[in-house]
Design an enzyme around this catalytic site. Structure first.
Site, short mmCIF file in Angstrom:
data_model
loop_
_atom_site.label_atom_id
_atom_site.label_comp_id
_atom_site.label_asym_id
_atom_site.label_seq_id
_atom_site.Cartn_x
_atom_site.Cartn_y
_atom_site.Cartn_z
N ASP A 14 0.82 -1.22 0.00
CA ASP A 14 0.00 0.00 0.00
C ASP A 14 0.85 1.27 0.00
OD1 ASP A 14 -2.39 1.39 0.01
OD2 ASP A 14 -2.50 1.48 2.18
N GLY A 17 -0.01 5.57 -4.32
CA GLY A 17 -0.58 6.86 -4.71
C GLY A 17 0.01 8.00 -3.91
N HIS A 31 2.18 3.63 -8.93
CA HIS A 31 1.93 2.23 -9.27
C HIS A 31 3.06 1.66 -10.12
CE1 HIS A 31 -1.85 2.51 -7.35
NE2 HIS A 31 -2.47 3.21 -8.28
N THR A 60 -11.30 -6.29 -4.01
CA THR A 60 -12.66 -6.17 -4.56
C THR A 60 -13.10 -4.70 -4.49
OG1 THR A 60 -13.52 -6.79 -2.40
CG2 THR A 60 -13.48 -8.50 -4.05
N LEU A 125 9.33 -21.32 -3.81
CA LEU A 125 8.39 -20.35 -3.23
C LEU A 125 7.02 -20.43 -3.90
CD1 LEU A 125 7.95 -17.74 -1.43
CD2 LEU A 125 8.52 -16.46 -3.50
N SER A 193 -8.03 -4.22 5.52
CA SER A 193 -8.66 -3.96 4.22
C SER A 193 -9.12 -5.24 3.51
CB SER A 193 -7.72 -3.15 3.32
OG SER A 193 -7.45 -1.90 3.91
C1 IPE Z 1 -5.54 -2.46 -0.01
O1 IPE Z 1 -5.17 -1.14 -0.12
C2 IPE Z 1 -5.52 -3.12 -1.34
C3 IPE Z 1 -4.22 -3.28 -1.97
C4 IPE Z 1 -3.07 -2.84 -1.53
C5 IPE Z 1 -4.22 -4.01 -3.19
P1 IPE Z 1 -6.24 0.04 -0.29
O2 IPE Z 1 -5.46 1.28 -0.38
O3 IPE Z 1 -7.16 -0.28 -1.40
O4 IPE Z 1 -7.05 -0.06 1.07
P2 IPE Z 1 -7.71 1.08 1.94
O5 IPE Z 1 -8.59 1.88 1.03
O6 IPE Z 1 -6.61 1.87 2.52
O7 IPE Z 1 -8.45 0.33 3.00
C1 IPE Z 2 -1.63 0.38 -3.31
O1 IPE Z 2 -1.43 1.75 -3.32
C2 IPE Z 2 -1.98 -0.19 -4.66
C3 IPE Z 2 -3.37 -0.61 -4.79
C4 IPE Z 2 -4.29 -0.48 -3.91
C5 IPE Z 2 -3.74 -1.25 -6.02
P1 IPE Z 2 -2.63 2.80 -3.29
O2 IPE Z 2 -3.06 3.06 -4.68
O3 IPE Z 2 -3.70 2.34 -2.38
O4 IPE Z 2 -1.91 4.06 -2.72
P2 IPE Z 2 -2.46 5.01 -1.57
O5 IPE Z 2 -2.76 4.12 -0.41
O6 IPE Z 2 -3.68 5.68 -2.11
O7 IPE Z 2 -1.34 5.94 -1.28
MG MG Z 3 -4.01 2.54 -0.41
#
Ligand code: IPE
Ligand code: IPE
Ligand code: MG
Length: 239
Positions: A14, A17, A31, A60, A125, A193
């Site tokens: 996570d 972004g 990403h 999801t 793995l 999450s």
């Molecule tokens: C969880 O992260 C999903 C992935 C990393 C693939 P999110 O960024 O989507 O989750 P929330 O919104 O913080 O709960």
């Molecule tokens: C994790 O990073 C990637 C996915 C959820 C696919 P985010 O896109 O959730 O990045 P933040 O959490 O918004 O910074």
């Molecule tokens: Mg996130």
């Protein structure tokens, strides 16, 4: 206490972004950088002797993101799968995917299935990508499948127990590796999450402030060191 390598590590990758936004870039650049970290982490886990690594790539709930961002995510996924096939093969990695695969575009499904097939004889793995994955969906789907098997006379309601339940989960093929030992989340969020709720029932949790694009092989080794300081009692008491 001997140094132990957790058998199953699960990671919520996570913070892509925010990593990008903090640097003045669009989210999708995060990403791109985040996806380029996966290769090294998989290799490190493999070489450390981790038996199973499960990576949360798309939830999801992530379907609610703008289409443009979703497109980039799936394009990067496809790129990873196509580009890393040879190396994963050489590294003896076996690949699985968990989640609602039927929701993915057929081209994404196809490259995934090709690589799963190519790596299916590997014994190192066990890499699992969670794509369009959500634990609540996994569990409700398990309940529905079990109900159907009862209806068809294959099993009886009284047969249900934890071991049988696990056969209905997406992680069934991992068998004794399904329980998560070490659950890591980057980006400073302290929540699951909807990731591996059943499988992580007795996992050790590690929440890191770093965003995923900054997560290094050294961070993985440090996480394992922290894991080694944990006292896993499973509800018991020390003799
Ligand atoms: C969880 O992260 C999903 C992935 C990393 C693939 P999110 O960024 O989507 O989750 P929330 O919104 O913080 O709960
Ligand atoms: C994790 O990073 C990637 C996915 C959820 C696919 P985010 O896109 O959730 O990045 P933040 O959490 O918004 O910074
Ligand atoms: Mg996130």
């Amino acid at each position: 206490m001997p140094f132990t390598i957790p058998k199953h590590i699960a990671i919520i990758m996570d913070g892509n972004g925010r990593w990008a936004q903090r640097r003045g870039y669009p989210r999708v650049f995060g990403h791109v950088r985040g996806s380029s970290r996966v290769k090294g982490i998989v290799k490190e886990a493999s070489q450390l002797g981790v038996k199973a690594l499960t990576l949360y790539a798309f939830s999801t709930e992530n379907w609610s993101r703008p289409e443009a961002e979703r497109k980039v995510l799936f394009r990067l996924l496809k790129k990873y799968v196509i580009r890393e096939g040879e190396e994963l093969y050489a590294e003896n990695v076996r690949l699985r995917v968990i989640g609602e695969l039927e929701r993915l575009d057929s081209d994404v499904r196809e490259v995934l299935n090709n690589l799963i097939q190519k790596l299916s004889g590997n014994t190192g793995l066990q890499l699992t990508l969670a794509i369009s994955y959500g634990s609540r969906t996994e569990l409700t789907r398990a309940a529905a499948l079990f109900a159907k098997d009862c209806q068809e006379g294959k099993v009886r309601p009284e047969d249900m127990n934890e071991a049988l339940m696990e056969k209905y989960l997406w992680t069934a093929e991992l068998m004794d590796l399904a329980p998560v030992d070490l659950f890591i989340r980057t980006s400073g969020e302290y929540r699951m999450s909807n990731f591996l709720l059943w499988q992580a029932a007795y996992a050790e949790f590690l929440f890191l402030e770093k965003h995923w694009p900054d997560f290094t092989e050294g961070d993985l080794r440090l996480a394992i060191e922290v894991y080694n300081k944990r006292d896993r009692r499973y509800g018991g008491v020390k003799p």
